[in-house]
Design a protein around this motif. Structure first.
Motif, PDB file in Angstrom:
ATOM      1  N   VAL A 108      32.192 -32.962   9.988  1.00 47.34           N
ATOM      2  CA  VAL A 108      33.229 -32.009   9.585  1.00 47.34           C
ATOM      3  C   VAL A 108      34.542 -32.770   9.496  1.00 47.34           C
ATOM      4  N   ASN A 131      26.344 -33.490   8.287  1.00 46.80           N
ATOM      5  CA  ASN A 131      26.777 -32.688   9.446  1.00 46.80           C
ATOM      6  C   ASN A 131      28.135 -33.093  10.012  1.00 46.80           C
ATOM      7  N   LYS A 171      30.459 -26.953   2.327  1.00 39.62           N
ATOM      8  CA  LYS A 171      31.315 -25.777   2.510  1.00 39.62           C
ATOM      9  C   LYS A 171      32.733 -26.216   2.829  1.00 39.62           C
ATOM     10  N   ASP A 195      27.073 -32.783   4.099  1.00 43.65           N
ATOM     11  CA  ASP A 195      25.617 -32.714   4.271  1.00 43.65           C
ATOM     12  C   ASP A 195      25.093 -33.665   5.348  1.00 43.65           C
ATOM     13  N   LEU A 228      32.550 -29.041   5.668  1.00 44.81           N
ATOM     14  CA  LEU A 228      31.243 -29.406   6.214  1.00 44.81           C
ATOM     15  C   LEU A 228      30.511 -30.251   5.192  1.00 44.81           C
ATOM     16  N   PRO A 259      28.342 -16.074   8.969  1.00 43.47           N
ATOM     17  CA  PRO A 259      27.308 -16.875   9.622  1.00 43.47           C
ATOM     18  C   PRO A 259      27.967 -17.773  10.674  1.00 43.47           C
ATOM     19  N   GLU A 260      27.230 -18.145  11.701  1.00 47.28           N
ATOM     20  CA  GLU A 260      27.788 -18.903  12.824  1.00 47.28           C
ATOM     21  C   GLU A 260      28.430 -20.222  12.377  1.00 47.28           C
ATOM     22  N   ASP A 261      27.782 -20.947  11.465  1.00 48.92           N
ATOM     23  CA  ASP A 261      28.345 -22.235  11.038  1.00 48.92           C
ATOM     24  C   ASP A 261      29.661 -22.055  10.291  1.00 48.92           C
ATOM     25  N   VAL A 262      29.788 -20.975   9.540  1.00 53.61           N
ATOM     26  CA  VAL A 262      31.025 -20.710   8.805  1.00 53.61           C
ATOM     27  C   VAL A 262      32.116 -20.261   9.770  1.00 53.61           C
ATOM     28  N   SER A 263      31.756 -19.471  10.759  1.00 49.74           N
ATOM     29  CA  SER A 263      32.716 -19.038  11.768  1.00 49.74           C
ATOM     30  C   SER A 263      33.311 -20.255  12.483  1.00 49.74           C
ATOM     31  N   LYS A 264      32.475 -21.222  12.810  1.00 53.08           N
ATOM     32  CA  LYS A 264      32.954 -22.452  13.451  1.00 53.08           C
ATOM     33  C   LYS A 264      33.870 -23.227  12.506  1.00 53.08           C
ATOM     34  N   LEU A 265      33.526 -23.248  11.229  1.00 59.84           N
ATOM     35  CA  LEU A 265      34.355 -23.944  10.243  1.00 59.84           C
ATOM     36  C   LEU A 265      35.720 -23.268  10.103  1.00 59.84           C
TER      37      LEU A 265
END
Length: 160
Positions: A57, A55, A93, A53, A51, A20-26
């Motif tokens: 990081v 938002n 995450k 809650d 990540l 997923p895009e958010d995980v790829s960024k992480l």
């Protein structure tokens, strides 16, 4: 005597394009954090990105010391900083990228035992699962939906 069978399920992503895009960024942030590792003794660098809650990081890298026990893993560097800076935020995450500085590491590298215990403390306290994604410097990315999959018989405050 009875047998106790423990099973776990992890999910395998063959490459970062499947994430997923958010995980790829992480994962990208964990890779960048890994570049800041101080690992002159083990030549094994680790980066972690968390990540929250809210938002935010938070990232961390392993920091070694000539007195080996004095060093700290990337996961704990990040998780303790998150707890200190954002004590009311929940961890959603964690992405971990780890591997040798001398050769490519294509095998996914999970958190060490001490880091698993630290993550367990936060997961138990926040009463919600923490997704954990981990990889080597290349190759498959593994996902665990909860720390409990990686440390099924956790020791927590309920035993104290």
């Amino acid at each position: 005597m009875k047998a106790l069978k423990i099973e776990t399920t992890l999910f395998v992503f063959e490459n970062e394009n499947e994430l997923p895009e958010d995980v790829s960024k992480l994962i990208d942030l964990a890779k960048k954090a890994r570049l800041k590792a101080y690992a002159p003794y083990s030549n094994f660098a680790v980066g972690a990105a968390i990540l929250l809650d809210n938002n935010e990081v938070v990232t961390g890298s392993n920091q070694e010391n000539a007195s080996y026990p004095s060093g700290l893993c990337a996961e704990r560097t990040a998780i303790y900083y998150a707890g200190a800076k954002y004590p009311d935020a929940k961890i959603l995450k964690i992405a971990i990228v780890a591997g040798s500085l001398k050769f490519e590491t294509s095998q996914p590298i999970p958190p060490c035992g001490a880091c698993r215990q630290a993550i367990a403390e936060y997961e138990v306290n926040q009463k919600t699962n923490i997704e954990i994604y981990f990889m080597g410097t290349s190759g498959n990315i593994l996902k665990s939906n909860s720390l409990e999959n990686l440390l099924p018989l956790i020791f927590d405050k309920s035993q104290l």
